[in-house]
Design a protein around this motif. Structure first.
Motif, PDB file in Angstrom:
ATOM      1  N   VAL A 511       0.846  -1.189   0.000  1.00 36.06           N
ATOM      2  CA  VAL A 511       0.000   0.000   0.000  1.00 36.06           C
ATOM      3  C   VAL A 511       0.879   1.236   0.000  1.00 36.06           C
ATOM      4  CG1 VAL A 511      -1.803  -1.234   1.220  1.00 36.06           C
ATOM      5  CG2 VAL A 511      -0.102   0.057   2.523  1.00 36.06           C
ATOM      6  N   THR A 515       3.653   0.420   4.144  1.00 39.73           N
ATOM      7  CA  THR A 515       3.435   0.045   5.538  1.00 39.73           C
ATOM      8  C   THR A 515       2.544  -1.172   5.698  1.00 39.73           C
ATOM      9  OG1 THR A 515       1.570   1.577   5.654  1.00 39.73           O
ATOM     10  CG2 THR A 515       3.736   2.412   6.325  1.00 39.73           C
ATOM     11  N   GLY A 516       2.004  -1.692   4.646  1.00 36.40           N
ATOM     12  CA  GLY A 516       1.115  -2.844   4.751  1.00 36.40           C
ATOM     13  C   GLY A 516       1.055  -3.596   3.446  1.00 36.40           C
ATOM     14  N   THR A 517       0.612  -4.853   3.536  1.00 34.92           N
ATOM     15  CA  THR A 517       0.517  -5.717   2.370  1.00 34.92           C
ATOM     16  C   THR A 517      -0.932  -6.062   2.113  1.00 34.92           C
ATOM     17  OG1 THR A 517       2.683  -6.652   2.882  1.00 34.92           O
ATOM     18  CG2 THR A 517       1.306  -7.871   1.350  1.00 34.92           C
ATOM     19  N   ILE A 518      -1.321  -6.010   0.850  1.00 36.47           N
ATOM     20  CA  ILE A 518      -2.663  -6.389   0.439  1.00 36.47           C
ATOM     21  C   ILE A 518      -2.558  -7.424  -0.672  1.00 36.47           C
ATOM     22  CG2 ILE A 518      -3.652  -4.153   1.062  1.00 36.47           C
ATOM     23  CD1 ILE A 518      -3.609  -3.436  -1.914  1.00 36.47           C
ATOM     24  N   GLY A 551     -12.158  -4.603   4.095  1.00 36.91           N
ATOM     25  CA  GLY A 551     -10.898  -4.477   4.821  1.00 36.91           C
ATOM     26  C   GLY A 551      -9.910  -3.567   4.118  1.00 36.91           C
ATOM     27  N   LEU A 552      -9.854  -3.636   2.797  1.00 38.88           N
ATOM     28  CA  LEU A 552      -8.943  -2.760   2.058  1.00 38.88           C
ATOM     29  C   LEU A 552      -9.405  -1.309   2.119  1.00 38.88           C
ATOM     30  CD1 LEU A 552      -6.978  -3.398  -1.069  1.00 38.88           C
ATOM     31  CD2 LEU A 552      -8.512  -1.455  -1.157  1.00 38.88           C
ATOM     32  N   ASP A 554     -11.047   0.097   4.502  1.00 40.96           N
ATOM     33  CA  ASP A 554     -10.733   0.607   5.830  1.00 40.96           C
ATOM     34  C   ASP A 554      -9.239   0.837   6.002  1.00 40.96           C
ATOM     35  OD1 ASP A 554     -13.420   0.424   6.403  1.00 40.96           O
ATOM     36  OD2 ASP A 554     -13.269  -1.527   7.393  1.00 40.96           O
ATOM     37  N   LEU A 555      -8.431  -0.058   5.448  1.00 40.81           N
ATOM     38  CA  LEU A 555      -6.978   0.080   5.583  1.00 40.81           C
ATOM     39  C   LEU A 555      -6.469   1.346   4.915  1.00 40.81           C
ATOM     40  CD1 LEU A 555      -4.197  -1.149   6.379  1.00 40.81           C
ATOM     41  CD2 LEU A 555      -4.215  -2.308   4.157  1.00 40.81           C
ATOM     42  N   LEU A 556      -6.970   1.623   3.704  1.00 39.76           N
ATOM     43  CA  LEU A 556      -6.497   2.789   2.956  1.00 39.76           C
ATOM     44  C   LEU A 556      -7.300   4.053   3.253  1.00 39.76           C
ATOM     45  CD1 LEU A 556      -5.821   1.184  -0.550  1.00 39.76           C
ATOM     46  CD2 LEU A 556      -4.266   1.435   1.394  1.00 39.76           C
ATOM     47  N   ARG A 589      -8.881  -7.571   2.799  1.00 39.37           N
ATOM     48  CA  ARG A 589      -7.856  -6.691   2.225  1.00 39.37           C
ATOM     49  C   ARG A 589      -7.464  -7.193   0.837  1.00 39.37           C
ATOM     50  NH1 ARG A 589      -3.807  -5.181   7.302  1.00 39.37           N
ATOM     51  NH2 ARG A 589      -5.418  -4.254   8.630  1.00 39.37           N
ATOM     52  N   GLY A 736     -13.918  -6.921   8.151  1.00 39.19           N
ATOM     53  CA  GLY A 736     -13.373  -6.870   6.802  1.00 39.19           C
ATOM     54  C   GLY A 736     -14.191  -7.616   5.777  1.00 39.19           C
TER      55      GLY A 736
END
Length: 785
Positions: A511, A515-518, A551-552, A554-556, A589, A736
């Motif tokens: 991302v 900082t994160g993996t999707i 989930g994605l 919310d993450l982004l 995600r 998610g």
């Protein structure tokens, strides 16, 4: 104070039946809540349940076999370490591949005896353990591995080991399926465990084996220090891999977040409903003693003495009921047949056990005390004897609608039952009683909504983001120069039962900010798109369009309609989110687009797998076998993970919750009926005096109870359906999966619930109706004053 105590003792001797009912009602409700808490922990944290039941190992050490493996002299001192409570093994192991019906999975074969080990003991869920019988080549499969292979007791699997002299292939007979607290099998994320006899391992891999040893610790918090000491003792160069209980719990806990949050909400709501029901019974008892209170005030009791007397008395009932419920649950609960008794037996080892045992009764007693204090304060305001008539609720005159109904020759029983249920003695009190009864019914409806939603994983997987039941990965060798290239989609779609074969590829992406993996998926093409389950927006149609899971988003921190940027294997990828899809994998995600879009950045991209959408009624297992038989290349077929397939799926817990709520509703219903009969006794006696028969009076009482139960059932099911839909969607969004998965029960189910509550209300009123119909005017002269 002495006078207060004497009055309390006298009241208890006079009203033994009411006191016993108050204690038993409180005990029954609190016992039900404690059993519910045990069941919630049993279902919402299945890994902990399996770990406690199997005396699982906190640490597993894996090393090589032979002279480079664990030093036999160092294994014995492991048990003498201060942190170690027990040792499981050592076991000889071998890495292998299992195959059946075209499905392959990596496995770690572990040699063990005909008796499971005492520590880290596999828990059989199907079949039986290994035996030294006529079938020497036996295997017991870990549950997730068995579900992936569609293999059960009585079937055979093909095992392949890579040895020094080439691969060894053998057929093994599956004798059982077991649960374990070790990291479970995940496709592409590590092999599962298969238990075999030592002789079988010798025939499969006489030289190439490894070793595993499990350690059960005295204190789980000492895991890190215990691992250091054990590795030092065995030799760091001999230990290839270490797995801990934290890793296993994290691996198993991801799929249970939704269930855990729903169960926690159910527990709090059930506690509230139980407290309201018991508090209603306390208030009804105090209202029924209005005449006694007036006499006490007349002989000199102050309002403070009356309040203290009722508080002491009913707090004593609540504490006695809570103590009785706690003692009975902890001592006798384990003898209840089925999962309830098993849950209570395992409860002491579950997280939060002490807090639940102390907190549930304490919270119930505090809520009952608050309701009792309010009712006792009202009791302190009851006027003395000269105004005794005001202590009895005044009857309202028959309304114009009631008089018109009688004029139309409508049954007087129905008219009087309607009047008793909703107009006399007070409309506000009747509505409050109906609302209290509707509360547990609404929670029962919420439980049915959760039941129906979970059932969709089986009955309608496409709505839960499972449009493709199978995933096929093929090892395609280079085509011969003279042979035309094979069309894998055409080959797969020709298999009976396959409706569509959608090509796909999957990548890990970073991302923005790294900082994160999707997960980035390419599924289908522009001309033949994948049937995404769209909950918001639309499916991708043009270039650079994609859908994403909750989930994605919310993450982004993005919404549908925005553009997102990610990094895929070092190259940037910018996609336009045109919709939100239901994504049960990877915590939602996931961003999905078409293969055509991915090919713009990676020319020549070939599909890594094919997602098979089956025809209605097709058996995934038979289709998998047909795919393996029809393909010219080696095919690996995997089924979509289905949370509802697990034996600890929460349907039994939801049924237990419905039973608990039914008990709470029954307590509230009995209180409502008893209060209604007592408050309307003067009206019923007056009706007896003007000519109504005892049968008509009893029928009026039953009709009033049935109508009240019917109104509460209709109100509760309507409110519960709306609340359950919002609750399940909200929890799904928080985990998610995404909102839009909630499913209401069928009309027949809701209608059956309403009918059951109504019939129960009528049956519960039979005994009070008979007693009321048999009363004579001379026996109740004091009540007519």
């Amino acid at each position: 104070m002495r006078a207060t105590w004497r009055w309390v003792r006298s009241d208890l001797r006079t009203h033994r039946g009411e006191a016993l009912f108050a204690v038993l009602a409180t005990a029954g409700v609190i016992a039900s809540l404690l059993l519910s808490a045990a069941l919630l922990g049993y279902a919402a944290d299945p890994w902990q349940r399996v770990f406690n039941q199997s005396r699982g190992g906190h640490v597993w050490l894996h090393g090589r076999g032979g002279p480079d493996g664990f030093d036999p002299a160092a294994l014995a001192p492991l048990a003498s370490l201060d942190e170690v409570a027990a040792v499981s093994g050592p076991f000889r192991t071998a890495a292998a591949t299992l195959e059946t019906s075209g499905t392959r999975a990596d496995v770690v074969l572990r040699a063990t005896g005909t008796r499971p080990p005492d520590t880290a003991r596999p828990l059989l869920t199907e079949g039986h353990w290994l035996t030294a019988g006529d079938r020497p080549d036996q295997i017991v499969l870990e549950r997730a591995l068995a579900r992936t292979l569609w293999a059960g007791p009585g079937e055979t699997v093909t095992v392949t080991l890579a040895g020094r002299d080439g691969p060894t292939t053998r057929t093994l007979y599956v004798t059982g399926v077991a649960e374990t607290a070790e990291p479970r099998y995940r496709a592409g994320g590590g092999g599962g465990v298969g238990w075999i006899l030592p002789g079988t391992l010798d025939r499969l891999a006489p030289a190439v084996t490894g070793q595993s040893v499990g350690l059960r610790l005295k204190d789980p918090d000492d895991t890190g220090y215990a691992v250091q000491r054990a590795v030092t003792l065995l030799g760091a160069e001999r230990v290839d891999r270490v797995t801990t209980w934290q890793q296993a719990k994290a691996d198993a806990g991801g799929d249970d977040r939704l269930l855990g949050q729903i169960f926690a909400a159910f527990g709090l709501a059930s506690l509230l409903a139980a407290s309201v029901a018991v508090a209603g019974a306390v208030r009804a008892r105090i209202r029924g003693q209005a005449g006694d209170i007036a006499v006490l005030k007349a002989v000199g009791f102050t309002p403070g003495q009356v309040i203290r007397g009722f508080l002491l008395q009913h707090l004593g009932f609540a504490v006695a009921g809570a103590a009785l419920a706690t003692a009975a649950t902890l001592t006798c609960g384990r003898w209840i047949p089925g999962s309830v008794g098993e849950a209570v037996a395992l409860w002491p080892g579950m997280p939060g056990h002490r807090a639940a045992v102390a907190g549930v009764p304490a919270a119930a007693v505090l809520l009952i005390a608050a309701a009792t204090a309010l009712a006792a304060w009202r009791a302190g305001r009851v006027p003395p004897v000269p105004a005794a008539r005001s202590a009895h609720p005044a009857a309202r005159p028959l309304s114009a609608l009631g008089r018109r109904a009688l004029g139309l020759r409508l049954s007087p029983v129905l008219v009087l039952g309607w009047r008793s249920a909703f107009t006399a003695p007070g409309r506000a009190r009747a509505l409050g009683a109906t609302a209290r009864l509707a509360l547990p019914i609404a929670l029962m409806t919420v439980a049915l909504v959760a039941w129906s939603t979970l059932g969709q994983f089986r009955t309608d997987p496409a709505r839960m983001g499972r449009a493709a039941a199978l995933t096929v990965r093929t090892e395609q060798p280079p085509a011969a120069p003279t042979a035309p290239p094979a069309d894998p989609e055409a080959v797969l779609e020709a298999v009976p039962g396959v409706a569509d074969a959608v090509p796909g590829a999957e990548f890990l992406a970073l991302v923005p900010g790294q900082t994160g993996t999707i997960t980035l998926r390419g599924l289908g093409t522009t001309g033949a798109p994948y049937p995404h389950t769209i909950a918001e927006g639309r499916a991708p149609e043009g270039p650079d369009e994609a859908v994403a899971g909750q989930g994605l988003l919310d993450l982004l921190g993005v919404r549908v309609g925005e553009w997102v940027r990610m990094t895929v294997e070092g190259r940037p990828q910018i996609l336009h989110l045109v919709g939100r899809s239901i994504e049960p994998d990877h915590g939602g995600r996931v961003v999905s687009t078409t293969l055509d879009t991915l090919r713009d950045g990676v020319p020549g991209l070939r599909p890594a797998f094919h997602a098979l959408v089956l025809r209605p009624g097709a058996d995934p297992r038979r289709v998998a076998a047909a795919v393996a038989a029809a393909g010219r290349e080696k095919a690996e077929v995997r089924g979509a993970a289905d949370p509802a397939d697990a034996p600890d799926a929460p349907r039994g817990v939801l049924a237990a919750l419905v039973a608990v709520l039914a008990l709470i509703a029954l307590v509230e219903l009995l209180t409502l009926i008893g209060t209604g009969v007592r408050d309307r006794v003067r009206d019923l006696l007056a009706l007896r005096a003007i000519g109504l028969t005892p049968r008509q009076i009893g029928a009026a009482v039953v009709t009033a109870a049935a109508l009240t139960a019917l109104a509460a059932a209709v109100l509760g099911t309507a409110a519960g359906a709306a609340l359950g839909h919002r609750l399940v969607d909200a929890e799904a969004a928080a985990t998610g999966l995404g909102a839009g998965v909630a499913r209401l029960p069928g009309a027949a189910v809701l209608g059956g619930l309403v009918l059951a509550v109504t019939v129960t209300g009528a049956l519960a009123a039979l005994a009070p109706a008979v007693r009321t119909a048999r009363r004579r005017l001379v026996d109740s002269a004091g009540e007519t004053l």
